[in-house]
Design a protein around this motif. Sequence first.
Motif, PDB file in Angstrom:
ATOM      1  N   LEU A   1       9.163   7.063  33.304  1.00  0.00           N
ATOM      2  CA  LEU A   1       7.812   7.024  32.730  1.00  0.00           C
ATOM      3  C   LEU A   1       6.753   6.978  33.821  1.00  0.00           C
ATOM      4  O   LEU A   1       5.675   7.584  33.693  1.00  0.00           O
ATOM      5  CB  LEU A   1       7.680   5.805  31.806  1.00  0.00           C
ATOM      6  N   HIS A   2       7.043   6.259  34.900  1.00  0.00           N
ATOM      7  CA  HIS A   2       6.082   6.174  36.001  1.00  0.00           C
ATOM      8  C   HIS A   2       5.851   7.546  36.629  1.00  0.00           C
ATOM      9  O   HIS A   2       4.715   7.955  36.877  1.00  0.00           O
ATOM     10  CB  HIS A   2       6.592   5.195  37.048  1.00  0.00           C
TER      11      HIS A   2
ATOM     12  N   LYS B   1       6.394  10.478  35.207  1.00  0.00           N
ATOM     13  CA  LYS B   1       5.709  11.336  34.236  1.00  0.00           C
ATOM     14  C   LYS B   1       4.230  10.988  34.144  1.00  0.00           C
ATOM     15  O   LYS B   1       3.364  11.884  34.082  1.00  0.00           O
ATOM     16  CB  LYS B   1       6.366  11.201  32.865  1.00  0.00           C
ATOM     17  N   THR B   2       3.915   9.696  34.129  1.00  0.00           N
ATOM     18  CA  THR B   2       2.510   9.277  34.063  1.00  0.00           C
ATOM     19  C   THR B   2       1.737   9.728  35.292  1.00  0.00           C
ATOM     20  O   THR B   2       0.592  10.199  35.198  1.00  0.00           O
ATOM     21  CB  THR B   2       2.424   7.748  33.921  1.00  0.00           C
TER      22      THR B   2
ATOM     23  N   TRP C   1      -7.871   8.081  39.811  1.00  0.00           N
ATOM     24  CA  TRP C   1      -6.596   7.421  39.527  1.00  0.00           C
ATOM     25  C   TRP C   1      -5.920   7.073  40.839  1.00  0.00           C
ATOM     26  O   TRP C   1      -5.869   7.877  41.767  1.00  0.00           O
ATOM     27  CB  TRP C   1      -5.702   8.334  38.704  1.00  0.00           C
TER      28      TRP C   1
ATOM     29  N   GLU D   1      -2.319   5.225  42.379  1.00  0.00           N
ATOM     30  CA  GLU D   1      -0.981   4.732  42.092  1.00  0.00           C
ATOM     31  C   GLU D   1      -0.837   3.305  42.603  1.00  0.00           C
ATOM     32  O   GLU D   1      -1.041   3.033  43.788  1.00  0.00           O
ATOM     33  CB  GLU D   1       0.059   5.639  42.745  1.00  0.00           C
TER      34      GLU D   1
ATOM     35  N   GLU E   1      -1.439  12.210  35.207  1.00  0.00           N
ATOM     36  CA  GLU E   1      -2.718  11.821  35.796  1.00  0.00           C
ATOM     37  C   GLU E   1      -3.199  12.855  36.811  1.00  0.00           C
ATOM     38  O   GLU E   1      -4.379  13.218  36.835  1.00  0.00           O
ATOM     39  CB  GLU E   1      -2.592  10.447  36.462  1.00  0.00           C
TER      40      GLU E   1
END
Length: 364
Positions: free
Chosen positions: A106-107, A109-110, A334, A336, A114
């Motif tokens: 999920l990280h 993919k997110t 954004w 990380e 973004e």
Amino acid sequence: MGKHSKSRDPQREEPKGNRLTESQKFLKKFLTPAEQDSDAHEGSSETGKPDGTDADSECESINTDQGTLSYLKTLPTKQDFLDLATQIKTTLKEEVGDLKAEITALHSKTADIEHRAESVENTLESLLTVTESQSRAIQLLTRRVEDLDNRGRRCNLRVRGLPESIDQPILKQTVQAIFNDILGQQPANDLQIERIHRALRPRGLPTEKPRDIICCLLSYTKKEDILTKARQLKVVKYGNTEIAILQDLSWFTLQQRKLLKPLTDMLKERQILFRWGYPFSIQATIEGKTHTLTTPEDIHPFLQACKAENLDLIEWVKFVQLPKPTSLQHKEPWMEVTTPKSKRRKMKLTPEKLPPQDKTKDTG
């Protein structure tokens, strides 16, 4: 003489049947209420019985100890608890490993989403900038085309109100006679009219207004003389019909003048002199100073000079100006987020997690 025997307190002495061993007292804490009630009931029933012999009480004590030992044998041992803890640890490790894998996926993919969204927003912002520049270019080109259209009509006059009964064959002679009458010349005087025709739309009903007549003169000076004299006369008639002599203008210019009618009415009411300019503009003389309204950006200073800030010209603005695209909302870039090494919780190394060489050292 014999030794005196110690006196016994009958209240402190417990019946032999109610005596409990230390193990029974310890286990009694873990018995359920129902079992405690049953034990209490048995004890009360035993108290109701007459005291038995010492042999009977010893037998009962032996039987109770054997029951206690059999009950203790049914309880889980230390190895059972260790096996259960090992099974729980294994299950938790598997579940936590699956969760970590899902969170990692999920990280990633997110992060990809973004980055894609950020690139789309950057592209959209550049497109909005290009769109705004194109809107200004289109507005400028529209003004130039309008000016070219009006320049092509410089020698044209528009006659309004002449009945439809005057057909095309006699139309030129009739209009030429009207113009000569305005100029004070002979009706047969040639004014060099190059073209003349009705407005290019279908003929209406007899009860409707007649179509305008558009005529083109070869001489721009002659056209200006006719237009100036007609304005001075204020009323021009053909027979009993009142007609109007106007400058031929493009459709876009006529629509703008129509939408600016509230402004021209206000200027007339306040007796402020104004004139139309080409390319399209309106010029007003206020206290000896000329103010010009050309684009929507000139509305505020122009109305402020006229002292009419509350006048609404929004319809004219919508007509001459393309709608502006909606700008994007400001968004923080954004980033990380990762946990710093200094804040990461260090796993405690237990003997089970130590390397083999460390285990040997520890056991040694």
